[in-house]
Scaffold this motif. Sequence first.
Motif, PDB file in Angstrom:
ATOM      1  N   ILE A   1      -7.694  16.415  26.283  1.00  0.00           N
ATOM      2  CA  ILE A   1      -8.399  17.563  25.718  1.00  0.00           C
ATOM      3  C   ILE A   1      -9.210  17.047  24.541  1.00  0.00           C
ATOM      4  N   GLY A   2     -10.519  17.165  24.634  1.00  0.00           N
ATOM      5  CA  GLY A   2     -11.386  16.721  23.549  1.00  0.00           C
ATOM      6  C   GLY A   2     -11.333  17.698  22.384  1.00  0.00           C
ATOM      7  N   CYS A   3     -11.059  17.190  21.185  1.00  0.00           N
ATOM      8  CA  CYS A   3     -10.932  18.041  19.999  1.00  0.00           C
ATOM      9  C   CYS A   3     -11.804  17.508  18.860  1.00  0.00           C
ATOM     10  N   HIS A   4     -12.238  18.424  18.019  1.00  0.00           N
ATOM     11  CA  HIS A   4     -13.003  18.032  16.827  1.00  0.00           C
ATOM     12  C   HIS A   4     -12.693  18.992  15.681  1.00  0.00           C
ATOM     13  N   PRO A   5     -11.740  18.641  14.822  1.00  0.00           N
ATOM     14  CA  PRO A   5     -11.498  19.470  13.633  1.00  0.00           C
ATOM     15  C   PRO A   5     -12.632  19.275  12.632  1.00  0.00           C
ATOM     16  N   MET A   6     -13.239  20.389  12.208  1.00  0.00           N
ATOM     17  CA  MET A   6     -14.341  20.316  11.250  1.00  0.00           C
ATOM     18  C   MET A   6     -13.759  20.217   9.844  1.00  0.00           C
ATOM     19  N   ALA A   7     -13.216  19.058   9.542  1.00  0.00           N
ATOM     20  CA  ALA A   7     -12.572  18.830   8.250  1.00  0.00           C
ATOM     21  C   ALA A   7     -12.669  17.349   7.932  1.00  0.00           C
ATOM     22  N   GLY A   8     -12.715  17.035   6.666  1.00  0.00           N
ATOM     23  CA  GLY A   8     -12.776  15.627   6.271  1.00  0.00           C
ATOM     24  C   GLY A   8     -13.451  15.479   4.928  1.00  0.00           C
ATOM     25  N   SER A   9     -13.632  14.240   4.529  1.00  0.00           N
ATOM     26  CA  SER A   9     -14.326  13.938   3.282  1.00  0.00           C
ATOM     27  C   SER A   9     -15.049  12.618   3.461  1.00  0.00           C
ATOM     28  N   GLU A  10     -15.747  12.203   2.409  1.00  0.00           N
ATOM     29  CA  GLU A  10     -16.453  10.920   2.479  1.00  0.00           C
ATOM     30  C   GLU A  10     -15.488   9.742   2.374  1.00  0.00           C
ATOM     31  N   LYS A  11     -14.224  10.023   2.012  1.00  0.00           N
ATOM     32  CA  LYS A  11     -13.235   8.958   1.853  1.00  0.00           C
ATOM     33  C   LYS A  11     -12.512   8.706   3.167  1.00  0.00           C
ATOM     34  N   SER A  12     -12.141   7.476   3.401  1.00  0.00           N
ATOM     35  CA  SER A  12     -11.452   7.132   4.644  1.00  0.00           C
ATOM     36  C   SER A  12     -10.199   6.325   4.319  1.00  0.00           C
ATOM     37  N   GLY A  13      -9.384   6.103   5.340  1.00  0.00           N
ATOM     38  CA  GLY A  13      -8.166   5.318   5.156  1.00  0.00           C
ATOM     39  C   GLY A  13      -6.962   6.190   4.880  1.00  0.00           C
ATOM     40  N   ALA A  14      -5.797   5.670   5.289  1.00  0.00           N
ATOM     41  CA  ALA A  14      -4.557   6.436   5.159  1.00  0.00           C
ATOM     42  C   ALA A  14      -4.205   6.754   3.708  1.00  0.00           C
ATOM     43  N   ALA A  15      -4.638   5.906   2.775  1.00  0.00           N
ATOM     44  CA  ALA A  15      -4.335   6.149   1.359  1.00  0.00           C
ATOM     45  C   ALA A  15      -4.995   7.433   0.860  1.00  0.00           C
ATOM     46  N   ASN A  16      -6.055   7.883   1.565  1.00  0.00           N
ATOM     47  CA  ASN A  16      -6.751   9.113   1.185  1.00  0.00           C
ATOM     48  C   ASN A  16      -6.353  10.298   2.057  1.00  0.00           C
TER      49      ASN A  16
END
Length: 265
Positions: free
Chosen positions: A105-120
Motif C-alpha cells: 500500500i503506497g503511503c505518503h504522510p504529509m509531515a516532516g521537516s528540513e532535518k533528517s536522521g534518527a537523532a531528529n
Amino acid sequence: GGSLAWAARNRGLAREIVGVAKTSHIAAKKVGAIDRGYAPAQVADALCGADLVVLALPVLLNEEFMRNSKKLRLIDPGALVIDVGSTKSRICHIASRGSLKSRFIGCHPMAGSEKSGAANSNPELFANAVCFMDRRHPLVEKFWKAVGAQPVVLDAKSHDAWTAHASHLPHLMAFLIFAGFPNEKRFKANPSIRDLARIAKSNPRLWSDIFDSNRAELLSASRSLEKRLQAFNAALEKNDFSLIQKMIRESNHRAERSFPSDENQ
C-alpha cells in the motif's frame, strides 16, 4: 522512519520494532524509537517475522528495494508493506508487477521537516497530518490513525499531480530563491522568508530523488509557473499594474478555495 517507529512504539502498536540503516539505527535505539537495530547486511534478520514493513528510504532507494526480488523473498508471506515516500506512481507500478502486489500500500504522510536522521525523530510528527494512501486497506488506515494521522485515499497519479504543486514546486522555488539570495547580514524581521529558508535547507539527495521520481508532473507544474512568471515580468515592464492586481486576485481566490481562511481560526 525514525519518527514513525517512535510514534508506533510510544503507542504500543507492535510487540517489537526494529530498524535497518547504515548508521542511524544506533541513534534510533538511543532515543528509544526502536527495540533493535540492524545494518543493511543484516536485513534478512530484521525482516524475519515482521508483520509490517515500512520503506522509509529516499524514494529511488525505496523503488530499488521493490525491484529486488531477493530482498522481497525475505518478507513473510502474510506481511504488509508500505512506504512513506513523496511520490507514488512509480513505486505503485513496480509493486503491481512484483511478488507483493496486493500486500503493498503506497503511503505518503504529509509531515516532516528540513532535518533528517534518527537523532531528529519526533514521535508526534504525524499528529493531525494528512496521510495519503493509494488505496483502501483497513489495517493500514487503522495504523495511521493510531499514530495521529488522517488517512486519505487518493490514486497514485492524482497524488503525484497534487504534490507536484503543493510540495515539490514550493521546494523548487525555495531552492531557486536562495540560490540567488544576497549574501547580506541575516535579518530576523520577515517570517515569510524564514519559512522559505527552512525549506531551502532540505536534504539535497532526498529532494533530487523526489524530483527525479515525479519528473513529468513537476515539469508540467514548473512550466506553468514559468508562463505566469513571464506574464508577470511583461506586465511589470509595461507598468500594467491592473493586470498584476488581476493575477493576485486570481491567486487569492484559488488559495481561499484550497485553504479557506475560517479553517485557520
